[in-house]
Design an enzyme around this catalytic site. Sequence first.
Site, PDB file in Angstrom:
ATOM      1  N   THR A  46       0.823  -1.272  -0.017  1.00 27.19           N
ATOM      2  CA  THR A  46      -0.026   0.029  -0.041  1.00 27.19           C
ATOM      3  C   THR A  46       0.808   1.195   0.028  1.00 27.19           C
ATOM      4  O   THR A  46       1.871   1.147   0.563  1.00 27.19           O
ATOM      5  CB  THR A  46      -0.792  -0.084   1.311  1.00 27.19           C
ATOM      6  OG1 THR A  46      -0.375  -0.224   2.377  1.00 27.19           O
ATOM      7  CG2 THR A  46      -1.895  -1.318   1.022  1.00 27.19           C
ATOM      8  N   THR A  48       1.544   4.428   1.567  1.00 22.13           N
ATOM      9  CA  THR A  48       2.400   5.091   2.641  1.00 22.13           C
ATOM     10  C   THR A  48       3.366   3.921   3.142  1.00 22.13           C
ATOM     11  O   THR A  48       4.490   4.236   3.422  1.00 22.13           O
ATOM     12  CB  THR A  48       1.414   5.447   3.646  1.00 22.13           C
ATOM     13  OG1 THR A  48       0.459   6.395   2.927  1.00 22.13           O
ATOM     14  CG2 THR A  48       2.007   6.247   4.888  1.00 22.13           C
ATOM     15  N   CYS A  49       2.706   2.607   3.346  1.00 20.88           N
ATOM     16  CA  CYS A  49       3.577   1.440   4.170  1.00 20.88           C
ATOM     17  C   CYS A  49       4.794   1.379   3.042  1.00 20.88           C
ATOM     18  O   CYS A  49       5.798   1.209   3.561  1.00 20.88           O
ATOM     19  CB  CYS A  49       2.794   0.331   4.045  1.00 20.88           C
ATOM     20  SG  CYS A  49       1.175   0.385   5.186  1.00 20.88           S
ATOM     21  N   HIS A  50       4.556   1.234   1.671  1.00 23.85           N
ATOM     22  CA  HIS A  50       5.759   0.856   0.753  1.00 23.85           C
ATOM     23  C   HIS A  50       6.562   1.558   0.556  1.00 23.85           C
ATOM     24  O   HIS A  50       7.816   1.803   0.375  1.00 23.85           O
ATOM     25  CB  HIS A  50       5.081   0.360  -0.450  1.00 23.85           C
ATOM     26  CG  HIS A  50       5.804  -0.211  -1.484  1.00 23.85           C
ATOM     27  ND1 HIS A  50       6.769  -1.515  -1.472  1.00 23.85           N
ATOM     28  CD2 HIS A  50       6.378   0.455  -2.672  1.00 23.85           C
ATOM     29  CE1 HIS A  50       7.188  -1.767  -2.304  1.00 23.85           C
ATOM     30  NE2 HIS A  50       7.045  -0.607  -3.032  1.00 23.85           N
TER      31      HIS A  50
END
Length: 164
Positions: A46, A48-50
């Site tokens: 995703t 922001t996570c990535h």
Amino acid sequence: MTIQPGQTIPAIPIKHVTASGIADATAAEVLGKGRVVMFTVPGAFTPTCHKNHLPGYLAAAEKFRAAGVDKIVCAAANDHHVVKAWAESTQALDRIEFIADGLAALARELGLERDLTDGGLGIRFGRHALIIEDGVVKFLASENVPGEVTASGAPAILDALATL
């Protein structure tokens, strides 16, 4: 109820994803020895996570080791195949271990879940970071704004480690 400092990590079944492969384990087994930093993400790959959350921990991995952290663990409420593919694609497996919590059982038990059903994603982890010593939570940081990585980001957790 959200897990608090002083409480113990529960023995919830998870999939442990490491450079050695995927194994059945419990959260207590993975997080229960030494000083561990665990950060939780809504989902592998995703945005922001990535792009923001995981890369900060990758870049700071040696700083965490220098601060006495035995392992860094990223937990995501995705199946273990997706978590493994994400870990491999980011070349993280030599520095970070992963927990795949496919049914969000650990997320719920810790009180760190976030309901993203309206967006079609179901129950996931919210964005958090914990400092755990021998299975006991010492520090918890949580993000209050979706898409933001400040309180649970690597720099903030390195600062928190310096004060413990």
